[in-house]
Design a protein around this motif. Sequence first.
Motif, PDB file in Angstrom:
ATOM      1  N   ASN A   1       0.837  -1.206   0.000  1.00  0.00           N
ATOM      2  CA  ASN A   1       0.000   0.000   0.000  1.00  0.00           C
ATOM      3  C   ASN A   1       0.862   1.242   0.000  1.00  0.00           C
ATOM      4  OD1 ASN A   1      -2.274  -1.488   0.075  1.00  0.00           O
ATOM      5  ND2 ASN A   1      -2.874  -0.966   2.167  1.00  0.00           N
ATOM      6  N   ALA A   2       0.531   2.209  -0.851  1.00  0.00           N
ATOM      7  CA  ALA A   2       1.241   3.481  -0.845  1.00  0.00           C
ATOM      8  C   ALA A   2       0.732   4.372   0.277  1.00  0.00           C
ATOM      9  CB  ALA A   2       1.072   4.184  -2.183  1.00  0.00           C
ATOM     10  N   GLY A   3      -0.462   4.088   0.797  1.00  0.00           N
ATOM     11  CA  GLY A   3      -1.043   4.916   1.847  1.00  0.00           C
ATOM     12  C   GLY A   3      -1.685   6.145   1.245  1.00  0.00           C
ATOM     13  N   VAL A   4      -1.370   7.307   1.808  1.00  0.00           N
ATOM     14  CA  VAL A   4      -1.885   8.582   1.326  1.00  0.00           C
ATOM     15  C   VAL A   4      -0.772   9.302   0.569  1.00  0.00           C
ATOM     16  CG1 VAL A   4      -2.948  10.793   1.931  1.00  0.00           C
ATOM     17  CG2 VAL A   4      -3.442   8.749   3.302  1.00  0.00           C
ATOM     18  N   THR A   5      -1.030   9.645  -0.671  1.00  0.00           N
ATOM     19  CA  THR A   5      -0.036  10.345  -1.474  1.00  0.00           C
ATOM     20  C   THR A   5      -0.539  11.731  -1.843  1.00  0.00           C
ATOM     21  OG1 THR A   5      -0.901   9.379  -3.510  1.00  0.00           O
ATOM     22  CG2 THR A   5       0.912   8.211  -2.418  1.00  0.00           C
ATOM     23  N   GLN A   6       0.407  12.670  -1.937  1.00  0.00           N
ATOM     24  CA  GLN A   6       0.076  14.044  -2.289  1.00  0.00           C
ATOM     25  C   GLN A   6       1.041  14.562  -3.347  1.00  0.00           C
ATOM     26  OE1 GLN A   6      -0.511  15.339   2.297  1.00  0.00           O
ATOM     27  NE2 GLN A   6      -0.851  17.011   0.847  1.00  0.00           N
ATOM     28  N   THR A   7       0.504  15.318  -4.277  1.00  0.00           N
ATOM     29  CA  THR A   7       1.346  16.011  -5.255  1.00  0.00           C
ATOM     30  C   THR A   7       0.792  17.406  -5.490  1.00  0.00           C
ATOM     31  OG1 THR A   7       0.058  15.088  -7.076  1.00  0.00           O
ATOM     32  CG2 THR A   7       2.094  13.927  -6.462  1.00  0.00           C
ATOM     33  N   PRO A   8       1.672  18.396  -5.757  1.00  0.00           N
ATOM     34  CA  PRO A   8       3.122  18.305  -5.705  1.00  0.00           C
ATOM     35  C   PRO A   8       3.651  18.389  -4.280  1.00  0.00           C
ATOM     36  CG  PRO A   8       2.487  20.544  -6.196  1.00  0.00           C
ATOM     37  CD  PRO A   8       1.202  19.765  -6.086  1.00  0.00           C
ATOM     38  N   LYS A   9       4.937  18.260  -4.077  1.00  0.00           N
ATOM     39  CA  LYS A   9       5.537  18.422  -2.753  1.00  0.00           C
ATOM     40  C   LYS A   9       5.784  19.893  -2.454  1.00  0.00           C
ATOM     41  CE  LYS A   9       7.758  13.931  -2.378  1.00  0.00           C
ATOM     42  NZ  LYS A   9       9.016  13.188  -2.148  1.00  0.00           N
ATOM     43  N   PHE A  10       6.113  20.644  -3.462  1.00  0.00           N
ATOM     44  CA  PHE A  10       6.362  22.079  -3.322  1.00  0.00           C
ATOM     45  C   PHE A  10       5.679  22.819  -4.469  1.00  0.00           C
ATOM     46  CE2 PHE A  10       9.536  21.635  -0.057  1.00  0.00           C
ATOM     47  CZ  PHE A  10      10.163  20.424  -0.335  1.00  0.00           C
ATOM     48  N   GLN A  11       5.218  24.025  -4.195  1.00  0.00           N
ATOM     49  CA  GLN A  11       4.601  24.837  -5.236  1.00  0.00           C
ATOM     50  C   GLN A  11       4.725  26.308  -4.861  1.00  0.00           C
ATOM     51  OE1 GLN A  11       2.934  23.582  -8.188  1.00  0.00           O
ATOM     52  NE2 GLN A  11       3.205  25.735  -8.744  1.00  0.00           N
ATOM     53  N   ALA A  24      -4.476  11.257  -2.962  1.00  0.00           N
ATOM     54  CA  ALA A  24      -5.034   9.946  -3.274  1.00  0.00           C
ATOM     55  C   ALA A  24      -4.689   8.973  -2.157  1.00  0.00           C
ATOM     56  CB  ALA A  24      -4.498   9.434  -4.606  1.00  0.00           C
ATOM     57  N   GLN A  25      -5.582   8.003  -1.937  1.00  0.00           N
ATOM     58  CA  GLN A  25      -5.304   6.940  -0.963  1.00  0.00           C
ATOM     59  C   GLN A  25      -5.759   5.616  -1.539  1.00  0.00           C
ATOM     60  OE1 GLN A  25      -7.938   5.253   0.837  1.00  0.00           O
ATOM     61  NE2 GLN A  25      -9.658   6.559   0.218  1.00  0.00           N
ATOM     62  N   ASP A  26      -5.036   4.569  -1.154  1.00  0.00           N
ATOM     63  CA  ASP A  26      -5.316   3.240  -1.702  1.00  0.00           C
ATOM     64  C   ASP A  26      -5.779   2.279  -0.619  1.00  0.00           C
ATOM     65  OD1 ASP A  26      -1.833   2.076  -2.041  1.00  0.00           O
ATOM     66  OD2 ASP A  26      -2.964   2.884  -0.337  1.00  0.00           O
ATOM     67  N   MET A  27      -6.352   2.810   0.450  1.00  0.00           N
ATOM     68  CA  MET A  27      -6.787   1.978   1.569  1.00  0.00           C
ATOM     69  C   MET A  27      -8.307   1.802   1.601  1.00  0.00           C
ATOM     70  SD  MET A  27      -4.155   3.554   4.392  1.00  0.00           S
ATOM     71  CE  MET A  27      -4.339   5.249   3.839  1.00  0.00           C
ATOM     72  N   ASN A  28      -8.984   2.312   0.579  1.00  0.00           N
ATOM     73  CA  ASN A  28     -10.440   2.206   0.481  1.00  0.00           C
ATOM     74  C   ASN A  28     -11.152   2.893   1.652  1.00  0.00           C
ATOM     75  OD1 ASN A  28     -12.659   1.399  -1.081  1.00  0.00           O
ATOM     76  ND2 ASN A  28     -13.008  -0.389   0.237  1.00  0.00           N
ATOM     77  N   HIS A  29     -10.554   3.998   2.122  1.00  0.00           N
ATOM     78  CA  HIS A  29     -11.159   4.750   3.216  1.00  0.00           C
ATOM     79  C   HIS A  29     -12.247   5.661   2.695  1.00  0.00           C
ATOM     80  CE1 HIS A  29      -7.335   4.352   5.917  1.00  0.00           C
ATOM     81  NE2 HIS A  29      -8.050   3.237   5.863  1.00  0.00           N
ATOM     82  N   GLU A  30     -13.353   5.689   3.404  1.00  0.00           N
ATOM     83  CA  GLU A  30     -14.448   6.568   3.012  1.00  0.00           C
ATOM     84  C   GLU A  30     -14.173   8.023   3.409  1.00  0.00           C
ATOM     85  OE1 GLU A  30     -16.689   3.789   1.010  1.00  0.00           O
ATOM     86  OE2 GLU A  30     -17.105   5.933   1.221  1.00  0.00           O
ATOM     87  N   THR A  96     -12.378   2.838   9.044  1.00  0.00           N
ATOM     88  CA  THR A  96     -13.611   2.680   9.816  1.00  0.00           C
ATOM     89  C   THR A  96     -13.401   1.808  11.040  1.00  0.00           C
ATOM     90  OG1 THR A  96     -14.228   0.846   8.376  1.00  0.00           O
ATOM     91  CG2 THR A  96     -15.131   3.011   7.851  1.00  0.00           C
ATOM     92  N   SER A  97     -12.278   1.099  11.099  1.00  0.00           N
ATOM     93  CA  SER A  97     -11.991   0.275  12.256  1.00  0.00           C
ATOM     94  C   SER A  97     -11.097   1.049  13.208  1.00  0.00           C
ATOM     95  CB  SER A  97     -11.299  -1.019  11.825  1.00  0.00           C
ATOM     96  OG  SER A  97     -10.925  -1.780  12.946  1.00  0.00           O
ATOM     97  N   GLY A  98     -11.686   1.600  14.251  1.00  0.00           N
ATOM     98  CA  GLY A  98     -10.912   2.367  15.213  1.00  0.00           C
ATOM     99  C   GLY A  98     -10.715   3.822  14.836  1.00  0.00           C
ATOM    100  N   TYR A  99     -11.054   4.170  13.588  1.00  0.00           N
ATOM    101  CA  TYR A  99     -10.961   5.552  13.119  1.00  0.00           C
ATOM    102  C   TYR A  99      -9.558   6.136  13.204  1.00  0.00           C
ATOM    103  CZ  TYR A  99     -16.025   5.233  13.475  1.00  0.00           C
ATOM    104  OH  TYR A  99     -17.326   4.842  13.346  1.00  0.00           O
ATOM    105  N   GLU A 100      -8.539   5.332  12.924  1.00  0.00           N
ATOM    106  CA  GLU A 100      -7.178   5.850  12.914  1.00  0.00           C
ATOM    107  C   GLU A 100      -6.962   6.702  11.671  1.00  0.00           C
ATOM    108  OE1 GLU A 100      -4.157   2.887  13.269  1.00  0.00           O
ATOM    109  OE2 GLU A 100      -2.559   4.366  13.524  1.00  0.00           O
ATOM    110  N   GLN A 101      -6.307   7.845  11.860  1.00  0.00           N
ATOM    111  CA  GLN A 101      -6.051   8.776  10.767  1.00  0.00           C
ATOM    112  C   GLN A 101      -4.667   8.535  10.180  1.00  0.00           C
ATOM    113  OE1 GLN A 101      -8.013  11.545   9.820  1.00  0.00           O
ATOM    114  NE2 GLN A 101      -9.563  11.586  11.423  1.00  0.00           N
ATOM    115  N   TYR A 102      -4.589   8.602   8.834  1.00  0.00           N
ATOM    116  CA  TYR A 102      -3.336   8.459   8.126  1.00  0.00           C
ATOM    117  C   TYR A 102      -3.104   9.722   7.306  1.00  0.00           C
ATOM    118  CZ  TYR A 102      -4.017   3.548   9.282  1.00  0.00           C
ATOM    119  OH  TYR A 102      -4.229   2.383   9.953  1.00  0.00           O
ATOM    120  N   PHE A 103      -1.902  10.269   7.402  1.00  0.00           N
ATOM    121  CA  PHE A 103      -1.603  11.529   6.745  1.00  0.00           C
ATOM    122  C   PHE A 103      -0.641  11.343   5.578  1.00  0.00           C
ATOM    123  CE2 PHE A 103      -3.407  15.080   9.133  1.00  0.00           C
ATOM    124  CZ  PHE A 103      -3.958  14.395  10.193  1.00  0.00           C
ATOM    125  N   GLY A 104      -0.819  12.190   4.573  1.00  0.00           N
ATOM    126  CA  GLY A 104       0.122  12.250   3.474  1.00  0.00           C
ATOM    127  C   GLY A 104       1.351  13.053   3.851  1.00  0.00           C
TER     128      GLY A 104
END
Lengths: 112, 112
Positions: A1-11, A24-30, A96-104
């Motif tokens: 899993n890539a987790g949470v990805t963000q682009t660009p890094k700088f702008q 984008a996230q690939d964990m099927n989080h709502e 949805t299980s435990g509501y843990e947050q994942y950050f990009g």
Amino acid sequence: NAGVTQTPKFQVLKTGQSMTLQCAQDMNHEYMSWYRQDPGMGLRLIHYSVGAGITDQGEVPNGYNVSRSTTEDFPLRLLSAAPSQTSVYFCASRGTSGYEQYFGPGTRLTVT
Amino acid sequence: KQEVTQIPAALSVPEGENLVLNCSFTDSAIYNLQWFRQDPGKGLTSLLLIQSSQREQTSGRLNASLDKSSGRSTLYIAASQPGDSATYLCAALSGNTGKLIFGQGTTLQVKP
């Protein structure tokens, strides 16, 4: 899993320009959300989404638009950039299980 | 309105010391409390998640406790190392709004 990805890094933008920060996230989080982090202000919620097609405002939504057409993607649009939008932007998703947050990794935006 | 406070704002300790970071919240109606680590210029890394029904969680040298009745959580770091130097953020997931509210963080420096 890539987790949470963000682009660009700088702008760097000029005042009045528009742009879209991608998330984008690939964990099927709502649940997905956008935060901005500023010195002395901590992390503040901009917009969030509880699922595809559903978005709502957070604490500091002015100047930003969001849409959620798919579960995976949650882009943040700056309509007309202002120096006050200079910040570090973080996208997050929540399971949805435990509501843990994942950050990009964040996007560092400078508006001149 | 939920408010999250972290004390102290900054902490400097010699290597090997055990230390405690404090987090307090005003509304006890929370789903969970999450501790994050943030290195300079980087994103947020989740360290520990404590559900509202739990009293503590442990991961390696880290132990987080939660006391909902007093509105407090602590992060205990045993045998601190220079690599532990970072900013530590706590965040409470509000049971009323479903929003994650962050504290301002504690910046930790562990000196060799």
